[in-house]
Scaffold this active site. Structure first.
Site, PDB file in Angstrom:
ATOM      1  N   TYR A  56       0.979  -1.079  -0.244  1.00 16.26           N
ATOM      2  CA  TYR A  56      -0.024  -0.092  -0.061  1.00 16.26           C
ATOM      3  C   TYR A  56       0.805   1.086  -0.020  1.00 16.26           C
ATOM      4  O   TYR A  56       1.237   1.573   0.861  1.00 16.26           O
ATOM      5  CB  TYR A  56      -0.899   0.117   1.075  1.00 16.26           C
ATOM      6  CG  TYR A  56      -1.864  -1.135   1.181  1.00 16.26           C
ATOM      7  CD1 TYR A  56      -2.152  -2.083   0.204  1.00 16.26           C
ATOM      8  CD2 TYR A  56      -2.519  -1.311   2.360  1.00 16.26           C
ATOM      9  CE1 TYR A  56      -3.238  -2.996   0.146  1.00 16.26           C
ATOM     10  CE2 TYR A  56      -3.374  -2.513   2.450  1.00 16.26           C
ATOM     11  CZ  TYR A  56      -3.534  -3.169   1.482  1.00 16.26           C
ATOM     12  OH  TYR A  56      -4.357  -4.491   1.363  1.00 16.26           O
ATOM     13  N   GLY A 105     -17.961  -2.948  -1.242  1.00 14.00           N
ATOM     14  CA  GLY A 105     -17.680  -3.083  -2.919  1.00 14.00           C
ATOM     15  C   GLY A 105     -16.795  -1.729  -3.224  1.00 14.00           C
ATOM     16  O   GLY A 105     -17.188  -1.194  -4.328  1.00 14.00           O
TER      17      GLY A 105
END
Length: 326
Positions: free
Chosen positions: A55, A204
């Site tokens: 990340y 999502g």
């Protein structure tokens, strides 16, 4: 915050904090707001922080390290290794034993801590037997550098083989109303083996939170622009699905995001969710989902609106999709 037990005696809050978005994956980074969010998380019981050396090429681990300085004992820190890139930028994986050791030591340094509570292989390296990779991870436990082991997006056979080498405490995959693939084989296997299940992207990638209004609401540089579910006709279809979620949320007096998270937690007793955010207001709203009880009628309505395969488009671009379920 309610607690659930993962494998091996690892206890996690039912809602943790996914930190991937903090380095600027979905829009501009905001370090001050991210640190405020990390501090607020501990105050409201969202003590499980999930990061990875992938990340922001380690920047997220450094950010977390700065945020938790002087308050390390308030958090359960999870990080990952092995989600790499080739020299030309293509997705790759590295599970070589020597690399496992090097990656862990580099993560510990960036995080500024002595031990990582939960350490995952982020992507399975098909060129290295899983027994060799997990064997190296087990040595990290013996060295006191890691407490519990995890796998991310691994196939059932890989999970079984890994668990035979050293107990796997947690299996992490994407899981939400519109990503239900793991229900067929992976979720039942975690229950069988006594492994905890950590659901990432339960919203999502923000879509189920109801804040994506169309392509124009996804800014330049936002990685979701590369994802098939956020493109063209797929996006239009998927936005219509969110309207169905909003109807259930309105009837319960909740937000769509809270209903989506509550649905994930209702699926099994070994599941925890790690919705990602860098904003305090979203963190607090997500945490409140832990208290929402969905009735049988609520669950039936959601299952009818979001059957497996309801979302249009793959959940990753093709090159990243090829790295999953090995």
């Amino acid at each position: 915050m309610r607690i659930r037990r993962m494998g091996g005696g690892l206890d996690l809050p039912v809602i943790g904090l996914g930190c991937m978005v903090m380095p600027g994956f979905y829009g501009p980074a905001d370090e001050a707001e991210s640190i405020a969010t990390l501090h607020r998380a501990a105050e409201i019981g969202v003590t499980h922080l999930d990061t990875s050396d992938a990340y922001g090429a380690g920047r997220n681990e450094e950010l977390i390290g700065n945020a938790i300085k002087g308050r390390r004992d308030r958090y359960v820190i999870a990080s990952k290794f092995g989600n790499t890139r080739t020299p030309d930028g293509k997705p790759a994986a590295d599970g070589r034993p020597d690399y496992v050791q090097q990656a862990c030591e580099a993560s510990l340094k960036r995080l500024g801590i002595d031990v990582i509570d939960l350490y995952y292989q982020h992507r399975v390296d098909t060129s290295v037997p899983i027994e060799d990779t997990v064997g190296a991870m087990a040595r990290l436990v013996e060295q006191g550098k890691v407490r519990f082991l995890g796998l991310s997006e691994a196939a059932p056979d890989t999970i079984r083989r890994a668990h035979a080498v050293h107990p796997i405490a947690a299996l992490q995959t994407e899981y939400s109303l519109w990503s239900r693939d793991s229900e067929q084989h992976v979720l039942p296997l975690t229950a069988e083996l006594g492994i905890g299940y950590v659901a990432y992207s339960p919203l999502g990638r923000g879509m189920l939170g109801g804040e994506v209004a169309g392509a124009d609401s996804i800014g330049e540089g936002d990685r979701r622009r590369e994802h098939p579910r956020f493109q063209g006709d797929n996006l239009a279809h998927n936005l219509a699905l969110v309207d169905k979620l909003r109807a259930v949320a309105d009837a319960k007096g909740c937000t769509p995001a809270q209903i989506a998270i509550a649905w994930v937690l209702a699926r099994a007793d070994n599941i925890v969710a790690i919705p990602g955010t860098r904003r305090v207001r979203h963190l607090e709203a997500n945490a409140a989902a832990a208290e929402i009880a969905l009735s049988a009628a609520d669950l039936a309505a959601l299952d009818a609106a979001f059957p497996p395969g309801a979302a249009h488009g793959d959940r990753y671009p093709a090159a990243q999709l090829a790295m999953l379920h090995h």
